[in-house]
Each structure stands twice: as structure tokens, then as C-alpha cells.
Design an enzyme around this catalytic site. Sequence first.
Site: not given
Ligand code: PGA
Length: 257
Positions: A9-11, A95, A97, A169, A175, A215, A236-237
Site C-alpha cells: 500500500n504505497w498510499k 483502509h 486512513e 489492520e 505507520g 508496521s 505500507g512504509g
Molecule cells: P504501515 O502501513 O506498514 O506503514 O504501518 C500499513 C497500511 O496502512 O496498510
Amino acid sequence: MRRPLVAANWKMNLDLAGIRALIADLRQSYDKSSDVDVVLCAAFPYLFPMAKALAGTGIRMGGQNVFHEASGAYTGEVSAAMLVDTGAKYVIIGHSERRHTIGHLEDDHMINLKLKAALNAGLTPILCVGETIAERKAERTLDILTFQLRAALIGVQIENPAKFVVAYEPVWAIGTGQVATPQQAQDAHAHLRSELGGIIGSEQADAVRILYGGSVKPDSAAEIFRQTDVDGGLIGGASLKSDSFAAIITAALASKS
Ligand code: PGA
């Protein structure tokens, strides 16, 4: 046996040059005949050029959101059919976010509509569910997961469980660098699978992949992925750099072999 899946998930990160460089690296490291599926979920404008860059790699693309209506006066929105037109096969839905960040505030009803739209268009949804830290502290985690899962699935027909993905999640882990323990992940995943069994039948639920997200890093991935009900990750990250993402793909492969 569920085939592990690792989704990036590159956001709202990376640019076209960065995406091309990352895909070039993955082309070297990912063997499409290996027993792990890889999906890259990118911002809408990059999906068309990505489709070209990914040709022949076996790596799939996904959107990070979709609108539930098929067409019409919805300025700024993207329909499921439009995503399909880019070559995307997956889409992230619900998601945290988008559920929680100001300006989005998607509710469970909207997520339900989006899920239906995605499935109708032949996309594989990655349905995200998870509790906030306040909900965990109040010992409401399992209730929240049940509620979000049931609300998302109202009136939904899962015809092929291999084409329906859930992502656990925990909001407090996204994050933050604070990854769930393998046991916390397993407990949540086992609960989700059992709840899913109550909705679509246990045989079907056994074939649904449930990803952990929040994370995940190369050093934490292997132990989480080894848990019985964890079938890979939504990353994500650590998906923004090819070496850490490739290490997580390797961990997913190793965990089930
Ligand atoms: P993260 O993000 O690995 O940076 O915690 C995961 C996600 O939001 O799907």
C-alpha cells in the site's frame, strides 16, 4: 492451502520514476512461479504506466480506493470499471486512513457499497478492518472486528473465496512502528475467520486470505506470517523500498513452506 499474498500500500507516496525503479528491482527479485502472490496498490494516475512496467512479471496492481456508483456526476471519484480498465485486479476498501482521517470519514455503509461495486466489477477487494487503541484498551477488539466485518458483508455474495481478501489492520499499528505481536495477530485473524465462517460457511472462510497490516518490517514479518491464520501482509512504509519489500515477500514464502 491458502496461497500467501503480500500487498504493497504505497498510499500517496512515490513518483513515476520511483515506481519504475522499484518495479525494475522487483522484476529481478520476484519469481512469478513462486508460491506467493504480490500486489502493488498505487495512486490512480500511476496505474496505466504501471500496467506496462509490470508486463510479464506476474505482479498484480490494485487501487487504494473505489467509488460505489458506476458512473455519473461524482467529481473526483473513480469507479470499479475504471479501475478494471487500467488493468488493476485488486482494490483496498475501508483502509483506516479513509475511515478515520478528516475529510474522508467513510462509514460501514459506504464500505459495504464499495465492496459490492468492486465484486460486481470482478475486482478482488482487500477489505480492511481494525480497532483503535482506545477500543483495544477497552477490550472491544473482537467486537469491533465482528461489527466491521458483518457490516461490510451485508447482502454480499462471495462467489469465489480466493478472490476476496480481508486485512486485519489495528489502527494503532499503522505507520507507528508498533507492530502487533504474533499472538495478537493470530487471535484477531482466528476470530475474523470464525466470524467469516458464520457468514459464508466455514469451508469458504477457510479459503479466504486474511492479511496482517501495521508496521510490518522484514525483521517482524516472518514470525507474524507463520501464524496459522495469517496469510501474508498489507505493507505500507516497508513497501516503498525494493529491498525491504522483497525481504517481506521472501518471509511470506518461507512461512508457508
Ligand atoms: P504501515 O502501513 O506498514 O506503514 O504501518 C500499513 C497500511 O496502512 O496498510
